[in-house]
Design a protein around this motif. Structure first.
Motif, PDB file in Angstrom:
ATOM      1  N   SER A  19       0.838  -1.191   0.000  1.00  0.00           N
ATOM      2  CA  SER A  19       0.000   0.000   0.000  1.00  0.00           C
ATOM      3  C   SER A  19       0.874   1.242   0.000  1.00  0.00           C
ATOM      4  O   SER A  19       2.020   1.215   0.450  1.00  0.00           O
ATOM      5  CB  SER A  19      -0.945   0.017   1.200  1.00  0.00           C
ATOM      6  OG  SER A  19      -0.219   0.166   2.400  1.00  0.00           O
ATOM      7  N   GLU A  21       0.372   5.329   0.944  1.00  0.00           N
ATOM      8  CA  GLU A  21      -0.538   6.301   1.544  1.00  0.00           C
ATOM      9  C   GLU A  21       0.015   7.707   1.338  1.00  0.00           C
ATOM     10  O   GLU A  21       1.190   7.965   1.594  1.00  0.00           O
ATOM     11  CB  GLU A  21      -0.669   5.997   3.036  1.00  0.00           C
ATOM     12  CG  GLU A  21      -1.664   6.825   3.772  1.00  0.00           C
ATOM     13  CD  GLU A  21      -1.796   6.391   5.232  1.00  0.00           C
ATOM     14  OE1 GLU A  21      -2.455   7.136   5.981  1.00  0.00           O
ATOM     15  OE2 GLU A  21      -1.235   5.342   5.627  1.00  0.00           O
ATOM     16  N   LYS A  35      -7.488  -1.126  -5.406  1.00  0.00           N
ATOM     17  CA  LYS A  35      -8.381  -0.139  -4.816  1.00  0.00           C
ATOM     18  C   LYS A  35      -7.636   1.136  -4.422  1.00  0.00           C
ATOM     19  O   LYS A  35      -6.489   1.095  -3.996  1.00  0.00           O
ATOM     20  CB  LYS A  35      -9.010  -0.775  -3.578  1.00  0.00           C
ATOM     21  CG  LYS A  35     -10.012   0.033  -2.831  1.00  0.00           C
ATOM     22  CD  LYS A  35     -10.588  -0.886  -1.738  1.00  0.00           C
ATOM     23  CE  LYS A  35     -11.353  -0.191  -0.692  1.00  0.00           C
ATOM     24  NZ  LYS A  35     -11.820  -1.100   0.350  1.00  0.00           N
ATOM     25  N   SER A  37      -8.559   4.083  -1.774  1.00  0.00           N
ATOM     26  CA  SER A  37      -9.495   4.501  -0.732  1.00  0.00           C
ATOM     27  C   SER A  37      -9.157   5.935  -0.337  1.00  0.00           C
ATOM     28  O   SER A  37      -8.028   6.230   0.048  1.00  0.00           O
ATOM     29  CB  SER A  37      -9.407   3.573   0.480  1.00  0.00           C
ATOM     30  OG  SER A  37     -10.417   3.871   1.399  1.00  0.00           O
ATOM     31  N   TRP A  39     -10.138   9.204   2.029  1.00  0.00           N
ATOM     32  CA  TRP A  39     -10.836   9.778   3.173  1.00  0.00           C
ATOM     33  C   TRP A  39     -10.779  11.287   3.026  1.00  0.00           C
ATOM     34  O   TRP A  39      -9.705  11.869   2.853  1.00  0.00           O
ATOM     35  CB  TRP A  39     -10.165   9.361   4.485  1.00  0.00           C
ATOM     36  CG  TRP A  39     -10.718  10.071   5.679  1.00  0.00           C
ATOM     37  CD1 TRP A  39     -11.809   9.719   6.414  1.00  0.00           C
ATOM     38  CD2 TRP A  39     -10.215  11.279   6.270  1.00  0.00           C
ATOM     39  NE1 TRP A  39     -12.024  10.624   7.427  1.00  0.00           N
ATOM     40  CE2 TRP A  39     -11.047  11.603   7.359  1.00  0.00           C
ATOM     41  CE3 TRP A  39      -9.143  12.122   5.989  1.00  0.00           C
ATOM     42  CZ2 TRP A  39     -10.848  12.719   8.159  1.00  0.00           C
ATOM     43  CZ3 TRP A  39      -8.935  13.241   6.783  1.00  0.00           C
ATOM     44  CH2 TRP A  39      -9.783  13.519   7.850  1.00  0.00           C
ATOM     45  N   HIS A  65     -16.052   4.064  -9.206  1.00  0.00           N
ATOM     46  CA  HIS A  65     -16.542   4.088  -7.823  1.00  0.00           C
ATOM     47  C   HIS A  65     -17.900   3.402  -7.866  1.00  0.00           C
ATOM     48  O   HIS A  65     -18.720   3.711  -8.734  1.00  0.00           O
ATOM     49  CB  HIS A  65     -16.672   5.521  -7.310  1.00  0.00           C
ATOM     50  CG  HIS A  65     -17.439   5.639  -6.032  1.00  0.00           C
ATOM     51  ND1 HIS A  65     -17.000   5.062  -4.851  1.00  0.00           N
ATOM     52  CD2 HIS A  65     -18.613   6.241  -5.748  1.00  0.00           C
ATOM     53  CE1 HIS A  65     -17.890   5.328  -3.900  1.00  0.00           C
ATOM     54  NE2 HIS A  65     -18.872   6.034  -4.417  1.00  0.00           N
ATOM     55  N   VAL A 127     -15.797   8.887   2.871  1.00  0.00           N
ATOM     56  CA  VAL A 127     -14.847   7.924   2.312  1.00  0.00           C
ATOM     57  C   VAL A 127     -15.356   7.504   0.942  1.00  0.00           C
ATOM     58  O   VAL A 127     -16.534   7.164   0.783  1.00  0.00           O
ATOM     59  CB  VAL A 127     -14.691   6.683   3.220  1.00  0.00           C
ATOM     60  CG1 VAL A 127     -13.801   5.641   2.550  1.00  0.00           C
ATOM     61  CG2 VAL A 127     -14.115   7.076   4.574  1.00  0.00           C
ATOM     62  N   ASP A 129     -14.312   4.863  -2.130  1.00  0.00           N
ATOM     63  CA  ASP A 129     -13.451   3.787  -2.629  1.00  0.00           C
ATOM     64  C   ASP A 129     -13.576   3.708  -4.141  1.00  0.00           C
ATOM     65  O   ASP A 129     -14.677   3.725  -4.680  1.00  0.00           O
ATOM     66  CB  ASP A 129     -13.851   2.443  -2.011  1.00  0.00           C
ATOM     67  CG  ASP A 129     -13.523   2.369  -0.521  1.00  0.00           C
ATOM     68  OD1 ASP A 129     -12.554   3.010  -0.102  1.00  0.00           O
ATOM     69  OD2 ASP A 129     -14.253   1.671   0.201  1.00  0.00           O
ATOM     70  N   CYS A 130     -12.429   3.638  -4.798  1.00  0.00           N
ATOM     71  CA  CYS A 130     -12.388   3.514  -6.254  1.00  0.00           C
ATOM     72  C   CYS A 130     -11.676   2.212  -6.579  1.00  0.00           C
ATOM     73  O   CYS A 130     -10.708   1.840  -5.914  1.00  0.00           O
ATOM     74  CB  CYS A 130     -11.605   4.665  -6.875  1.00  0.00           C
ATOM     75  SG  CYS A 130     -12.159   6.281  -6.330  1.00  0.00           S
ATOM     76  N   TYR A 131     -12.155   1.557  -7.600  1.00  0.00           N
ATOM     77  CA  TYR A 131     -11.541   0.304  -8.024  1.00  0.00           C
ATOM     78  C   TYR A 131     -10.800   0.551  -9.327  1.00  0.00           C
ATOM     79  O   TYR A 131     -11.322   1.172 -10.242  1.00  0.00           O
ATOM     80  CB  TYR A 131     -12.616  -0.788  -8.147  1.00  0.00           C
ATOM     81  CG  TYR A 131     -13.325  -0.974  -6.823  1.00  0.00           C
ATOM     82  CD1 TYR A 131     -12.737  -1.717  -5.803  1.00  0.00           C
ATOM     83  CD2 TYR A 131     -14.523  -0.326  -6.556  1.00  0.00           C
ATOM     84  CE1 TYR A 131     -13.337  -1.835  -4.564  1.00  0.00           C
ATOM     85  CE2 TYR A 131     -15.129  -0.443  -5.316  1.00  0.00           C
ATOM     86  CZ  TYR A 131     -14.533  -1.199  -4.325  1.00  0.00           C
ATOM     87  OH  TYR A 131     -15.121  -1.300  -3.091  1.00  0.00           O
TER      88      TYR A 131
END
Length: 169
Positions: A19, A21, A35, A37, A39, A65, A127, A129-131
């Motif tokens: 991941s 960030e 994904k 994500s 926030w 999304h 939040v 989330d996108c794929y």
């Protein structure tokens, strides 16, 4: 201004990312292979929401999304006219349970998604989330794209454990 060599050295070329960030105090973006994500804190400016969605679309227009909601039947066509793609719907006691994809290739859909996030932020953090099908190089390209946002920085980088084990054997 960073040189290309410095940007490429942000992640190890010998390890696979688990991941990545990034963000700033009012927004956090965590990328993995399947994904993204996001926030959004209540204080994030509308322009930053738009910059993030457009940045993702520049890197992977196939990103989506998925939005699930209950709405009236007539509202389904309203969402479709705003660029959302109906995936499924079923009658429920409160209306129609629907699933829409918000495609990142559609600026109209992204504009409407940004508007819905802005409305949600009036009451609480949001939040999204996108794929996507991004890999290490796409994640770095996304970081470079979003690093134009004021105050943007890397927050954390995690590598896959099995890759670390193989690398140090």
């Amino acid at each position: 201004m960073r040189t290309k060599e410095n940007k490429e050295s942000l992640i190890s070329p010998h390890l696979s990312l688990s991941s990545f960030e990034m963000g700033r105090d009012d927004v956090n973006v965590v990328c993995t292979y399947g994904k993204i994500s996001i926030w959004f804190g209540r204080q994030v400016p509308d322009v930053v929401i738009g910059q993030i969605f457009l940045g993702i679309s520049r890197i992977d227009q196939a990103a989506v999304h998925e939005l699930e909601m209950v709405c009236d039947f007539d509202e389904i066509t309203d969402f479709e006219s705003n660029g959302y793609v109906l995936v499924s719907y079923a009658r429920s006691k409160d209306g129609y349970k629907t699933t829409f994809n918000v495609p990142f290739y559609s600026k109209k859909a992204l504009f409407n998604l940004a508007g819905s996030v802005t409305r949600e932020l009036k009451n609480e953090n949001a939040v999204v989330d996108c794929y996507w099908t991004g890999d290490d190089s796409d994640i770095m390209r996304l970081y470079e794209e979003l690093s134009n946002i004021k105050g943007w920085k890397i927050k954390n980088i995690n590598y896959k454990e099995d890759a670390k084990d193989k690398h140090y054997e």
